[in-house]
Design an enzyme around this catalytic site. Structure first.
Site, short mmCIF file in Angstrom:
data_model
loop_
_atom_site.label_atom_id
_atom_site.label_comp_id
_atom_site.label_asym_id
_atom_site.label_seq_id
_atom_site.Cartn_x
_atom_site.Cartn_y
_atom_site.Cartn_z
N HIS A 2 -19.30 35.07 -30.33
CA HIS A 2 -20.50 34.41 -30.84
C HIS A 2 -20.29 33.89 -32.26
O HIS A 2 -21.25 33.76 -33.02
CB HIS A 2 -21.72 35.35 -30.81
CG HIS A 2 -21.92 36.04 -29.51
ND1 HIS A 2 -22.74 35.54 -28.51
CD2 HIS A 2 -21.38 37.18 -29.02
CE1 HIS A 2 -22.70 36.35 -27.47
NE2 HIS A 2 -21.88 37.35 -27.75
N ASN A 45 0.82 -1.22 0.00
CA ASN A 45 0.00 0.00 0.00
C ASN A 45 0.85 1.27 0.00
O ASN A 45 0.59 2.20 -0.77
CB ASN A 45 -0.95 -0.01 1.20
CG ASN A 45 -1.97 -1.13 1.10
OD1 ASN A 45 -2.04 -1.81 0.08
ND2 ASN A 45 -2.73 -1.35 2.15
N SER A 69 -10.74 11.53 -48.34
CA SER A 69 -11.97 10.75 -48.26
C SER A 69 -11.81 9.53 -49.17
O SER A 69 -11.20 9.62 -50.23
CB SER A 69 -13.14 11.61 -48.73
OG SER A 69 -14.19 10.78 -49.16
N LYS A 100 -11.60 15.83 -51.26
CA LYS A 100 -11.62 16.16 -49.83
C LYS A 100 -10.24 16.17 -49.18
O LYS A 100 -9.39 15.34 -49.48
CB LYS A 100 -12.49 15.15 -49.06
CG LYS A 100 -13.97 15.27 -49.27
CD LYS A 100 -14.57 16.58 -48.78
CE LYS A 100 -14.62 16.72 -47.28
NZ LYS A 100 -15.52 15.75 -46.65
N ASN A 107 -9.46 16.43 -45.17
CA ASN A 107 -10.15 16.57 -43.88
C ASN A 107 -9.18 16.91 -42.74
O ASN A 107 -8.07 16.37 -42.70
CB ASN A 107 -10.90 15.27 -43.55
CG ASN A 107 -11.97 14.99 -44.59
OD1 ASN A 107 -12.60 15.90 -45.11
ND2 ASN A 107 -12.16 13.71 -44.92
N GLU A 123 -9.65 17.24 -35.55
CA GLU A 123 -10.88 16.58 -35.08
C GLU A 123 -10.58 15.58 -33.98
O GLU A 123 -11.32 15.44 -33.01
CB GLU A 123 -11.59 15.90 -36.25
CG GLU A 123 -12.18 16.91 -37.22
CD GLU A 123 -12.72 16.26 -38.47
OE1 GLU A 123 -13.86 16.53 -38.83
OE2 GLU A 123 -11.99 15.48 -39.11
N LYS A 155 -5.05 3.16 -11.93
CA LYS A 155 -3.93 3.37 -12.83
C LYS A 155 -4.28 3.45 -14.31
O LYS A 155 -3.77 4.35 -15.01
CB LYS A 155 -2.85 2.32 -12.56
CG LYS A 155 -2.00 2.67 -11.34
CD LYS A 155 -1.11 1.56 -10.87
CE LYS A 155 -1.64 0.67 -9.79
NZ LYS A 155 -2.61 1.15 -8.84
N1 ARG Z 1 -1.73 -3.85 -7.30
C1 ARG Z 1 -2.19 -3.16 -6.15
C2 ARG Z 1 -2.75 -1.77 -6.55
O1 ARG Z 1 -2.38 -1.31 -7.57
C3 ARG Z 1 -1.07 -2.94 -5.19
C4 ARG Z 1 -1.53 -2.72 -3.78
C5 ARG Z 1 -2.10 -3.99 -3.26
N2 ARG Z 1 -2.40 -3.92 -1.89
C6 ARG Z 1 -3.18 -4.81 -1.33
N3 ARG Z 1 -3.44 -4.68 -0.05
N4 ARG Z 1 -3.76 -5.78 -1.99
O2 ARG Z 1 -3.56 -1.20 -5.89
#
Ligand code: ARG
Length: 505
Positions: A197, A151, A324, A330, A332, A337, A372
């Site tokens: 506008h 953690n 296109s 065309k 584009n 975009e 992540k």
């Molecule tokens: N892969 C986990 C994450 O990205 C790492 C932390 C995991 N901790 C745990 N108590 N299972 O959150």
């Protein structure tokens, strides 16, 4: 196939039951897959001691994060090297053990960089993959996780990553800004209408419009700097949530990892529970990306409009456009975009993170592993967008004749005409009203604003005098806009040197 045959086929293949109530071949196959996915294997995990059997294959696939968090490897290894140095310093491991651990980690990093490291999904995440590989080489690795939890480890990896990522994105934004500055310099004299506008409003130098984009990107850059500053606090030592009973030195680790203030003093997080539960940085980073995305999108929208046949103020580079498959004529504006489109994705990532965290009890919950992918995606896409913007901008060719035709309408200086009356003692509201009447008169007579006669103007307001047409000299009109932040040539010169200075290094 008859309706009956079809019913029998469906019964056999989709409901696990053969015609005579027997289990069909298909169902047998499916059960095989499921039991295989549920098969229990001995646990290989670092936390396996409490368990009699390992997780089901399905659970492994469901819960792994190594497929996306492997990119944290260099940061994870840096964190582990610093942690082992600290463990040696406080006497929890010997200097020899520290050396062995650090040499092993260096070797693993080299393997990863060379693409030779074998990532195992069964080992769940980047942390356990590296730790297990280290344990296989170095017996002392069994001591590396002393006074540490995944953690605080993942929080550390991510803070190191955020500092790096913010630097990368700030540099890419800089490159895009430089590209814009070069286009502004190459088109210094060009005037265009500024719009409100989406109606032509008042004349500005094109460079002034481009400098507005520079300001937007400058704020984005500052936001990434601010996120990096927020990231600059070391989580190691928070443990799982309640620190450790062992005599560690958090400040020492923080210093080694560069979590220091301007004077080199270590910065460590101040509450162990908050440290492992907090995901503010993820949200702040994604917000900075989302807002940069909004800016990319607005810039792109201007370019899309300007490059359309209706405006034709600019020609976009072929290298960033597509054709296109059906209409041969065309061209584009795809890069623009997509810049506009990607901004939706960046906002989605921010929203994912807000929703992910909003209902979570303190402290760490496994939900947080989902923090992540959106952050990495925001980083990748924001970087790409900045690069593509820089490339697109570098190839812009402004159509000078179209620009000067667009800015030639004297009506764009109607406000200047009101200012003319103000300088002759007329209250602005009355002046505005009078010029409105003059504009209406010109429209009725179907002539340009500056083609009316003095007597017609004086019929509207007595304060108009013979010099009233002087207002429509574009050069003079712009020269009068000389206050800070205005689009006149004096300010423009100032802004050119300001941006040249800022974007130099
Ligand atoms: N892969 C986990 C994450 O990205 C790492 C932390 C995991 N901790 C745990 N108590 N299972 O959150």
């Amino acid at each position: 196939m008859s309706a009956n045959e079809l019913a029998a086929y469906n019964a056999q293949h989709y409901q696990n039951r053969g015609p005579a109530g027997t289990v069909s071949r298909c169902a047998v196959w499916r059960q095989g897959v499921i039991s295989c996915l549920m098969a229990k294997q001995p646990s290989q995990a670092t936390w396996g001691g409490r368990f009699t059997a390992g997780p089901a294959e399905l659970m492994l696939q469901f819960s792994e994060s190594v497929s996306f968090d492997h990119r944290l490897a260099p940061f994870d290894i840096a964190g582990s090297k610093a942690h082992s140095a600290m463990l040696a310093r406080v006497g929890l491991i010997t200097p020899q053990e520290r050396e062995a651990i650090q040499a092993g980690l260096d070797a693993i990093l080299a393997e990863i960089k060379a693409g030779k490291f074998k990532w195992k999904v069964q080992l769940e995440d980047v942390h356990m993959n590296i730790e297990q590989a280290l344990t296989q080489r170095v017996p002392a690795a069994a001591k590396l996780h002393t006074a540490r939890s995944r953690n605080d480890q993942v929080a550390t990896d991510m803070r190191l990553w955020f500092k790096h990522a913010c630097g990368v994105l700030a540099n890419k934004l800089r490159a895009a800004q430089r590209s814009l500055l070069a286009v502004a310099a190459a088109n210094r004299e060009v005037l265009i209408p500024g719009y409100t506008h989406l109606q032509r409003a008042q004349p500005v130098f094109l460079a002034h419009h481009l400098f507005a984009w520079l300001e937007m990107l400058e704020r984005d850059r500052a936001r990434f700097d601010a996120v990096a500053a927020q990231a600059n606090w070391c989580p190691l030592g928070a443990g799982a949530l309640a620190g450790t009973t062992l005599p560690i030195d958090r400040e020492f680790t923080a210093k080694l990892l560069g979590f220091v203030d301007a004077k080199g003093r270590p910065q460590v997080t101040q509450n162990s529970m908050d440290t492992v539960a907090d995901r503010d940085l993820f949200i702040e980073f994604a917000a900075a990306c989302a807002l940069a995305g909004v800016h990319f999108s607005r810039i792109a929208e201007d370019l899309i409009l300007w490059s359309s046949a209706e405006f034709k103020l600019v020609e976009l580079p072929d290298a960033f456009c597509t054709g296109s498959s059906l209409m041969p004529q065309k061209k584009n504006p795809d890069s623009c975009e997509l810049l506009r489109g990607k901004s939706a994705r960046l906002q989605g990532n921010l929203h994912t993170l807000l929703t992910l965290t909003k209902g979570l009890p303190l402290t760490y919950n496994r939900d947080l592993q989902e923090d992540k992918p959106p952050v990495f995606d925001s980083f990748d896409q924001t970087g790409l967008c900045a690069d593509v913007l820089a490339g697109t901008v570098a190839g812009l060719k402004f159509c000078r004749e179209r620009c000067s035709a667009a800015v030639a309408d004297p009506a764009l200086l109607a406000t200047d005409l009101a200012d003319y009356l103000v300088l002759r003692g007329v209250a602005f509201r009355d002046a505005h009203h009078a010029v409105g009447a003059v504009v209406r008169l010109a429209e009725q007579k179907q002539v340009a604003l500056n083609q009316l006669s003095l007597s017609e103007l004086q019929g509207v307001h007595a304060a108009f005098a013979a010099d009233w047409t002087g207002v429509f000299d574009l050069k003079r009109a712009l020269a009068k806009r000389r206050g800070t932040g205005m689009p006149g040539p004096v300010q423009l010169r100032r802004q050119f040197s300001r941006w040249t200075r800022r974007l130099k290094s």
